[in-house]
Write an enzyme that holds these catalytic residues in place. Structure first.
Site, short mmCIF file in Angstrom:
data_model
loop_
_atom_site.label_atom_id
_atom_site.label_comp_id
_atom_site.label_asym_id
_atom_site.label_seq_id
_atom_site.Cartn_x
_atom_site.Cartn_y
_atom_site.Cartn_z
N PRO A 121 0.83 -1.21 0.00
CA PRO A 121 0.00 0.00 0.00
C PRO A 121 0.87 1.26 0.00
CG PRO A 121 0.01 -1.00 2.17
CD PRO A 121 0.74 -1.94 1.26
N HIS A 122 0.33 2.30 -0.62
CA HIS A 122 1.01 3.58 -0.71
C HIS A 122 -0.02 4.65 -1.07
CE1 HIS A 122 1.03 1.62 -4.64
NE2 HIS A 122 0.89 2.83 -5.14
N ALA A 123 0.41 5.89 -1.08
CA ALA A 123 -0.47 7.00 -1.47
C ALA A 123 0.35 7.94 -2.34
CB ALA A 123 -1.00 7.72 -0.23
#
Length: 144
Positions: A61-63
């Site tokens: 996960p990342h943004a």
């Protein structure tokens, strides 16, 4: 690439949201992002689904960098029990590698390091089975 306080083994998450939040909180604890970034990781999961579950048992996960990324960093959260993220082929997830990068070049470099690390079966076995966070830290540092 990773700091010792960004490694959490056998975390008792019971949902994808909990697992993502822990990976984001670990990035924050390492000084790599703001709390806003962690929330953006969760929001991205809710908006776009489990696109970041990239291999059986593995999520990254990342943004977006503008959502609070401060420095390039990886967090490693190994879940006590695998958790369903909703990915048709790669669920359930047991290893969550959170990513923080301030630009796309850093993002690509982090992913390349992870691919190199995970491309070695012995490394993967260590990540999945070791109960020694320092051993995992050294393994990841040596991969840089």
């Amino acid at each position: 690439m990773i700091s010792p306080n960004a490694i959490h083994l056998d975390y008792p998450a019971t949902s994808a949201d909990e697992a993502i939040r822990k990976s984001g909180d670990a990035l924050c604890a390492a000084g790599a992002c703001s709390e806003q970034y962690t929330q953006a990781m969760i929001d991205s999961y809710h908006q776009f689904g489990p696109y970041f579950v990239i291999a059986p048992g593995l999520a990254m996960p990342h943004a977006r960098p503008e959502n609070g990324a401060i420095a390039p960093q990886i967090s490693l959260v190994r879940l006590r029990e695998p958790v369903e993220f909703g990915h048709a082929e790669n669920d359930p997830v047991q290893l969550v590698l959170g990513l923080s990068a301030t630009n796309s070049d850093q993002h690509i470099q982090l992913i390349q390091k992870i691919v190199t690390l995970l491309g070695d079966e012995e490394n993967l076995q260590t990540l999945m089975n070791s109960h020694d966070a320092q051993q995992i830290y050294r393994l990841m540092i040596d991969a840089e």
